[in-house]
Design an enzyme around this catalytic site. Structure first.
Site, PDB file in Angstrom:
ATOM      1  N   ASP A   1       0.831  -1.206   0.000  1.00  0.00           N
ATOM      2  CA  ASP A   1       0.000   0.000   0.000  1.00  0.00           C
ATOM      3  C   ASP A   1       0.867   1.258   0.000  1.00  0.00           C
ATOM      4  OD1 ASP A   1      -2.268  -1.541   0.087  1.00  0.00           O
ATOM      5  OD2 ASP A   1      -2.653  -1.233   2.210  1.00  0.00           O
TER       6      ASP A   1
ATOM      7  N   GLY B   1      -3.599  -5.227   1.337  1.00  0.00           N
ATOM      8  CA  GLY B   1      -4.411  -6.197   0.602  1.00  0.00           C
ATOM      9  C   GLY B   1      -5.463  -6.733   1.549  1.00  0.00           C
TER      10      GLY B   1
ATOM     11  N   GLY C   1      -6.858  -9.568   1.729  1.00  0.00           N
ATOM     12  CA  GLY C   1      -6.535 -10.895   2.229  1.00  0.00           C
ATOM     13  C   GLY C   1      -5.537 -10.840   3.368  1.00  0.00           C
TER      14      GLY C   1
ATOM     15  N   ASN D   1      -4.707  -8.273   5.264  1.00  0.00           N
ATOM     16  CA  ASN D   1      -5.279  -7.570   6.417  1.00  0.00           C
ATOM     17  C   ASN D   1      -6.171  -8.484   7.243  1.00  0.00           C
ATOM     18  OD1 ASN D   1      -4.052  -5.239   5.469  1.00  0.00           O
ATOM     19  ND2 ASN D   1      -5.915  -4.450   4.511  1.00  0.00           N
TER      20      ASN D   1
ATOM     21  N   ASP E   1      -7.844   7.162   9.929  1.00  0.00           N
ATOM     22  CA  ASP E   1      -7.719   6.467   8.646  1.00  0.00           C
ATOM     23  C   ASP E   1      -8.661   5.266   8.664  1.00  0.00           C
ATOM     24  OD1 ASP E   1      -6.953   5.120   6.349  1.00  0.00           O
ATOM     25  OD2 ASP E   1      -4.833   5.009   6.850  1.00  0.00           O
TER      26      ASP E   1
ATOM     27  N   THR F   1      -8.922   2.960   6.292  1.00  0.00           N
ATOM     28  CA  THR F   1      -8.497   1.986   5.286  1.00  0.00           C
ATOM     29  C   THR F   1      -8.760   0.540   5.683  1.00  0.00           C
ATOM     30  OG1 THR F   1      -6.763   3.492   4.536  1.00  0.00           O
ATOM     31  CG2 THR F   1      -6.544   1.189   3.897  1.00  0.00           C
TER      32      THR F   1
ATOM     33  N   ASP G   1     -11.713  -4.745   7.150  1.00  0.00           N
ATOM     34  CA  ASP G   1     -10.941  -5.979   7.295  1.00  0.00           C
ATOM     35  C   ASP G   1     -10.764  -6.347   8.759  1.00  0.00           C
ATOM     36  OD1 ASP G   1     -10.676  -6.096   4.529  1.00  0.00           O
ATOM     37  OD2 ASP G   1      -8.817  -4.948   4.552  1.00  0.00           O
TER      38      ASP G   1
ATOM     39  N   GLY H   1      -2.585   3.630   8.491  1.00  0.00           N
ATOM     40  CA  GLY H   1      -2.141   2.419   7.822  1.00  0.00           C
ATOM     41  C   GLY H   1      -3.202   1.339   7.800  1.00  0.00           C
TER      42      GLY H   1
END
Length: 304
Positions: A12, A38, A40, A42, A238, A240, A244, A279
């Site tokens: 990333d 990714g 997967g 994560n 964040d 992101t 996940d 992150g």
């Protein structure tokens, strides 16, 4: 029960922006960082952080050994991570005021084929659990072959694309979606989250349905019962890896014997930790962190 996550591994590249770049525009980034990621990877890290023994299967390029090393360092079994002649998958992520916009290049993640799937699934059997996402190639073969072996299947069908039209989603035992994915799969454009949830449950009656809705929390429909867990109010840094993190902790809670309602709360609490940190995988909390915080906020209900 053996737990296999057959999923993507990405590098990333994260840029902090004042606002998202638009067409014909050039904008200077405020900061740049790179992380492992990714969906997967994560989710494997989240499962391991939540106390599960998880095997990860996927492909990396010569530039991606850091991805395999990161998984291993975080307690994930990497026996089924293979090398590809393609470069590793990567993502370009803009982060602006806590929201993100992401471009993904599949790379080695799109080099997963039927031969690899057969070789990996040979090590798993009836009653084992497969977790998958939609960031690798050959998803339809993976789901079909896992179901034929009698494995339980949990799918996070993200991102939504035309390949999902070929994938046998009716084989899944658990679908973990956000509100956009739920609307697309159910073909229900209502703004009523519960209505979308029930439409998706009606389309896939075999599956438990779990739907995340950002700041509005999460919903589930399990064995005819609908549940809602409000989001926890925390500062957003964040988002992101929030979804996940949610997926890993929800599955782990179920595997630990928690009720669906308890699992929903635990997963939302874990996601609230993630969004306060920068992150992807590095933002995932541990099971102990989440449970300790929960104990401070709830009475002695016996859930922890």
């Amino acid at each position: 029960m053996k737990l296999l996550n057959f999923g993507s591994l990405n590098i990333d590249h994260v840029y902090t922006m004042d606002y998202f770049v638009e067409g014909k525009e050039t904008q200077a980034a405020e900061t740049y960082e790179h992380y492992v990621g990714g969906k997967g990877l994560n989710q494997s890290v989240a499962l391991a952080a939540a106390g599960q023994k998880v095997y990860h299967a996927g492909k990396i390029g010569a530039d991606g050994t850091m991805l395999r090393d990161f998984l291993y360092a975080h307690g994930v079994d990497t026996s089924f991570v293979q090398m590809s002649a393609c470069p590793s998958g990567h993502a370009v992520i803009q982060v602006a005021h806590g929201e993100n916009a992401i471009i993904v290049f599949g790379g080695a993640n799109q080099d997963v084929d039927e031969t690899m799937i057969d070789a990996v699934l040979e090590h798993f059997s009836v009653g084992n659990l497969l977790l998958a996402q939609n960031e690798i190639s050959s998803l339809d073969q993976l789901l079909t072959k896992a179901a034929a072996k009698g494995m339980k299947i949990a799918l996070n069908p993200s991102p939504i694309d035309e390949r999902l039209q070929r994938a046998p989603l009716a084989l899944c035992d658990l679908l973990l979606v956000n509100e956009v994915e739920a609307a697309a799969l159910s073909e229900c454009d209502s703004s009523d989250h519960e209505k979308v949830l029930l439409a998706l449950a009606d389309r896939y009656p075999k599956a438990q349905i779990v739907m995340t809705c950002g700041g509005e929390g999460a919903w589930s429909h399990v064995r005819g019962e609908t549940m809602h867990q409000p989001a926890f109010s925390v500062p957003v840094v964040d988002t992101t890896c929030a979804g996940d993190t949610f997926t890993g902790f929800y599955l782990s809670a179920l595997l630990r014997g928690h009720s669906p309602a308890s699992a929903l709360r635990i997963a939302c609490k874990a996601a609230s930790f993630s969004i306060q940190r920068a992150g992807a995988a590095p933002s995932i909390p541990t099971w102990e962190e989440v449970v300790t915080e929960e104990r401070k906020e709830t009475d002695d209900s016996g859930n922890f």
